[in-house]
Design a protein around this motif. Structure first.
Motif, PDB file in Angstrom:
ATOM      1  N   ASP A 111       0.802  -1.220   0.000  1.00  0.00           N
ATOM      2  CA  ASP A 111       0.000   0.000   0.000  1.00  0.00           C
ATOM      3  C   ASP A 111       0.836   1.272   0.000  1.00  0.00           C
ATOM      4  O   ASP A 111       0.301   2.362  -0.167  1.00  0.00           O
ATOM      5  N   GLN A 112       2.142   1.138   0.165  1.00  0.00           N
ATOM      6  CA  GLN A 112       3.014   2.309   0.170  1.00  0.00           C
ATOM      7  C   GLN A 112       3.753   2.417  -1.167  1.00  0.00           C
ATOM      8  O   GLN A 112       4.535   1.550  -1.526  1.00  0.00           O
ATOM      9  N   ALA A 113       3.481   3.522  -1.881  1.00  0.00           N
ATOM     10  CA  ALA A 113       4.092   3.729  -3.193  1.00  0.00           C
ATOM     11  C   ALA A 113       5.610   3.780  -3.100  1.00  0.00           C
ATOM     12  O   ALA A 113       6.312   3.306  -4.000  1.00  0.00           O
ATOM     13  N   LEU A 114       6.127   4.342  -2.028  1.00  0.00           N
ATOM     14  CA  LEU A 114       7.579   4.455  -1.868  1.00  0.00           C
ATOM     15  C   LEU A 114       8.221   3.082  -1.737  1.00  0.00           C
ATOM     16  O   LEU A 114       9.301   2.838  -2.288  1.00  0.00           O
ATOM     17  N   VAL A 115       7.552   2.189  -1.013  1.00  0.00           N
ATOM     18  CA  VAL A 115       8.063   0.822  -0.861  1.00  0.00           C
ATOM     19  C   VAL A 115       8.075   0.120  -2.213  1.00  0.00           C
ATOM     20  O   VAL A 115       9.051  -0.535  -2.588  1.00  0.00           O
ATOM     21  N   ARG A 116       6.984   0.252  -2.957  1.00  0.00           N
ATOM     22  CA  ARG A 116       6.914  -0.381  -4.278  1.00  0.00           C
ATOM     23  C   ARG A 116       8.006   0.150  -5.197  1.00  0.00           C
ATOM     24  O   ARG A 116       8.653  -0.607  -5.926  1.00  0.00           O
ATOM     25  N   ALA A 117       8.230   1.451  -5.136  1.00  0.00           N
ATOM     26  CA  ALA A 117       9.263   2.052  -5.978  1.00  0.00           C
ATOM     27  C   ALA A 117      10.646   1.519  -5.609  1.00  0.00           C
ATOM     28  O   ALA A 117      11.487   1.269  -6.482  1.00  0.00           O
ATOM     29  N   THR A 135       7.088  -6.039   7.361  1.00  0.00           N
ATOM     30  CA  THR A 135       7.927  -5.597   8.477  1.00  0.00           C
ATOM     31  C   THR A 135       7.690  -6.463   9.702  1.00  0.00           C
ATOM     32  O   THR A 135       8.436  -6.394  10.668  1.00  0.00           O
ATOM     33  N   PHE A 136       6.659  -7.305   9.662  1.00  0.00           N
ATOM     34  CA  PHE A 136       6.321  -8.146  10.807  1.00  0.00           C
ATOM     35  C   PHE A 136       6.895  -9.545  10.594  1.00  0.00           C
ATOM     36  O   PHE A 136       6.506 -10.242   9.671  1.00  0.00           O
ATOM     37  N   LYS A 149      10.933  -6.740   5.191  1.00  0.00           N
ATOM     38  CA  LYS A 149      11.254  -5.647   4.276  1.00  0.00           C
ATOM     39  C   LYS A 149      12.679  -5.139   4.457  1.00  0.00           C
ATOM     40  O   LYS A 149      13.141  -4.309   3.669  1.00  0.00           O
ATOM     41  N   GLU A 150      13.369  -5.652   5.462  1.00  0.00           N
ATOM     42  CA  GLU A 150      14.773  -5.271   5.655  1.00  0.00           C
ATOM     43  C   GLU A 150      15.717  -6.166   4.860  1.00  0.00           C
ATOM     44  O   GLU A 150      16.932  -6.106   5.001  1.00  0.00           O
ATOM     45  N   VAL A 151      15.163  -6.993   3.977  1.00  0.00           N
ATOM     46  CA  VAL A 151      15.957  -7.928   3.201  1.00  0.00           C
ATOM     47  C   VAL A 151      16.995  -7.195   2.355  1.00  0.00           C
ATOM     48  O   VAL A 151      16.754  -6.100   1.843  1.00  0.00           O
ATOM     49  N   GLU A 152      18.176  -7.791   2.234  1.00  0.00           N
ATOM     50  CA  GLU A 152      19.228  -7.215   1.406  1.00  0.00           C
ATOM     51  C   GLU A 152      18.865  -7.362  -0.075  1.00  0.00           C
ATOM     52  O   GLU A 152      18.205  -8.340  -0.458  1.00  0.00           O
ATOM     53  N   PRO A 153      19.292  -6.423  -0.920  1.00  0.00           N
ATOM     54  CA  PRO A 153      18.941  -6.476  -2.350  1.00  0.00           C
ATOM     55  C   PRO A 153      19.296  -7.801  -3.018  1.00  0.00           C
ATOM     56  O   PRO A 153      18.476  -8.373  -3.746  1.00  0.00           O
ATOM     57  N   ALA A 154      20.505  -8.284  -2.786  1.00  0.00           N
ATOM     58  CA  ALA A 154      20.917  -9.536  -3.421  1.00  0.00           C
ATOM     59  C   ALA A 154      20.065 -10.705  -2.942  1.00  0.00           C
ATOM     60  O   ALA A 154      19.701 -11.583  -3.714  1.00  0.00           O
TER      61      ALA A 154
END
Length: 233
Positions: A10-16, A86-87, A107-112
């Motif tokens: 639901d957060q556009a910033l997260v999706r981006a 985040t939970f 959501k704190e997952v590393e990019p790789a």
């Protein structure tokens, strides 16, 4: 082959942010973005993604409900869901797995790690390791009543397939199952693949859940309860 990914948050910033991270991989493309669970279901039908990154808490239909609708839609047989939130409580892990999710990441997952997760799930692998899956499900299995329909479904397995399912539920890998049953790793994989098909479950995670719900495996059951018999079919 390009892996098609749908983002649902639901957060556009997260999706981006996730779109930007996934864009760094040449074999992954984002085919759509959804701001709630209902939109995620609609876009899944329209875009036919291989993997959906699904937030748990969204307005209206939540991510777990949307996941359940997507994985049971016969028009989306190859679509797999990674719950991304985040939970990280085990309650959320278990609810997501029971809904049919193939993986769970915070959501704190590393990019790789995110890109590896998408690739693994698209290939049909469960994102949680067998040991983690077993611990999560064991904690909640004793709170659940056994399901007679689950036991009936397992009744259609051969003796060897049932043994293989039990060992999957106890957290063993294909190679460990092969050693325990005194068979080749390829034969162990064949037994598990046939069990998946007969039971109409999507992956090993769902196989583990079914094994506990049926009573085939009890919470705390040690892996050494099953032994191999070279003469078994």
């Amino acid at each position: 082959m390009t892996i098609k990914v749908l983002l649902a948050d639901d957060q556009a910033l997260v999706r981006a942010g996730f779109r930007s991270l996934l864009a760094r991989s040449r074999d992954i493309t984002v085919v759509g973005e959804a701001a709630d669970g209902d939109e995620a279901v609609r876009l899944a039908v329209r875009t036919r993604p291989d993997v959906i990154l699904m937030d748990i808490r969204m307005p209206g239909t939540d991510g777990i409900t949307a996941t359940r609708r997507i994985v049971t839609d016969q028009a989306l047989p190859g679509c797999r869901v990674i719950i991304l939130t985040t939970f990280d409580t085990e309650e959320h892990v278990f609810a997501a797995l029971r809904a049919g999710a193939s993986g769970f990441l915070t959501k704190e997952v590393e990019p790789a790690e995110l890109r590896r997760a998408v690739t693994a799930v698209a290939a049909g692998d469960a994102l949680l390791s067998p040991g983690v899956t077993r611990r999560v499900i064991e904690q909640f299995a004793h709170r659940q009543d056994l399901r007679p329909d689950a036991a009936q479904r397992l009744a259609g397995l051969t003796v060897r397939e049932s043994e293989a399912v039990k060992l999957v539920a106890l957290g063993l890998s294909n190679h460990e199952i092969a050693e325990r049953l005194v068979i080749s790793p390829l034969t162990a994989k064949t037994h598990i693949t046939r069990a998946l098909a007969k039971l109409a479950v999507r992956d090993r995670v769902q196989l583990v859940i079914l094994a506990y719900e049926s009573g085939l495996v009890r919470p705390g059951g040690p892996p050494h309860q099953v032994t191999g018999d070279p003469s078994a079919p």
